[in-house]
Design a protein around this motif. Structure first.
Motif, short mmCIF file in Angstrom:
data_model
loop_
_atom_site.label_atom_id
_atom_site.label_comp_id
_atom_site.label_asym_id
_atom_site.label_seq_id
_atom_site.Cartn_x
_atom_site.Cartn_y
_atom_site.Cartn_z
N THR A 32 0.84 -1.20 0.00
CA THR A 32 0.00 0.00 0.00
C THR A 32 0.87 1.25 0.00
O THR A 32 0.58 2.22 -0.71
N CYS A 33 1.93 1.24 0.77
CA CYS A 33 2.87 2.36 0.82
C CYS A 33 3.52 2.56 -0.55
O CYS A 33 3.63 3.69 -1.04
N ASP A 59 2.37 1.67 -3.46
CA ASP A 59 1.35 2.19 -4.38
C ASP A 59 1.16 3.69 -4.21
O ASP A 59 1.08 4.44 -5.19
N ALA A 60 1.10 4.14 -2.97
CA ALA A 60 0.91 5.57 -2.71
C ALA A 60 2.10 6.38 -3.21
O ALA A 60 1.94 7.46 -3.80
N ALA A 94 2.05 9.15 -6.23
CA ALA A 94 2.51 10.53 -5.97
C ALA A 94 3.63 10.91 -6.94
O ALA A 94 3.65 12.04 -7.45
N SER A 135 4.78 10.44 5.53
CA SER A 135 3.78 9.40 5.81
C SER A 135 4.36 8.24 6.61
O SER A 135 3.74 7.17 6.68
N THR A 155 0.50 5.93 6.47
CA THR A 155 0.43 4.93 5.40
C THR A 155 1.66 4.06 5.33
O THR A 155 1.58 2.87 5.06
N CYS A 156 2.82 4.64 5.57
CA CYS A 156 4.08 3.90 5.44
C CYS A 156 4.67 3.48 6.78
O CYS A 156 5.88 3.39 6.94
#
Length: 160
Positions: free
Chosen positions: A58-59, A61-62, A66, A103, A107-108
């Protein structure tokens, strides 16, 4: 007059000290309980590592999304192009690293911390590679650090 004689029927040994098998059931229950607890502990560690790997993806992907937004915005608003220009990849990598630092608590937040291993542009995709050392629950810190796996995830985002 009649005298009655009572016979005692033997139902086994009278004391536990005389029985060579006494205590085996308790020992068997103890061993089975230890095996079940070991299996539950291993299952918990495997589940924890899997969840951390999912969060690392998920990290990644974000960060890839970005980075793609930065590339598209900079290039498109400058001269209408979508791919990064010369030297622009360093700017994008600095922005992605800044987002990772920002993050790190949300998220990370994975394992012992996420590291940006690399970023590249392949065709019309931006590819981000991140890694983290998994944090294992229920193990002493010195043992957890010795056996913890290093998780590596790669994600890409389409430019344009």
């Amino acid at each position: 007059m009649r005298t009655s004689t009572w016979m005692r029927v033997s139902t086994g040994p009278r004391s536990d000290a005389q029985d060579p098998e006494s205590g085996r059931v308790g020992l068997l229950i103890l061993v089975c309980t230890m095996v079940v607890l070991a299996l539950v502990s291993v299952g918990a560690v495997i589940t924890t590592v899997h969840v951390q790997r999912s969060r690392l993806l998920t990290c990644a992907d974000a960060l890839a999304a970005a980075g793609a937004q930065v590339v598209v915005a900079n290039g498109f608003y400058a001269d209408g192009r979508i791919t990064p220009g010369v030297g622009e990849l360093d700017l994008v990598q600095a922005r992605v690293q800044g987002l990772l630092d920002d993050s790190a608590g949300t998220t990370c937040r994975v394992g012992e911390g996420v590291h940006l291993d690399g970023m590249s542009v392949e065709d019309k995709d931006i590819v981000v590679r991140v890694s983290a050392t998994a944090r294992l629950v229920g193990l002493p810190p010195f043992l957890g650090a010795a056996v913890a796996p290093i998780l590596v995830e790669t994600s890409s985002a389409r430019l344009g």
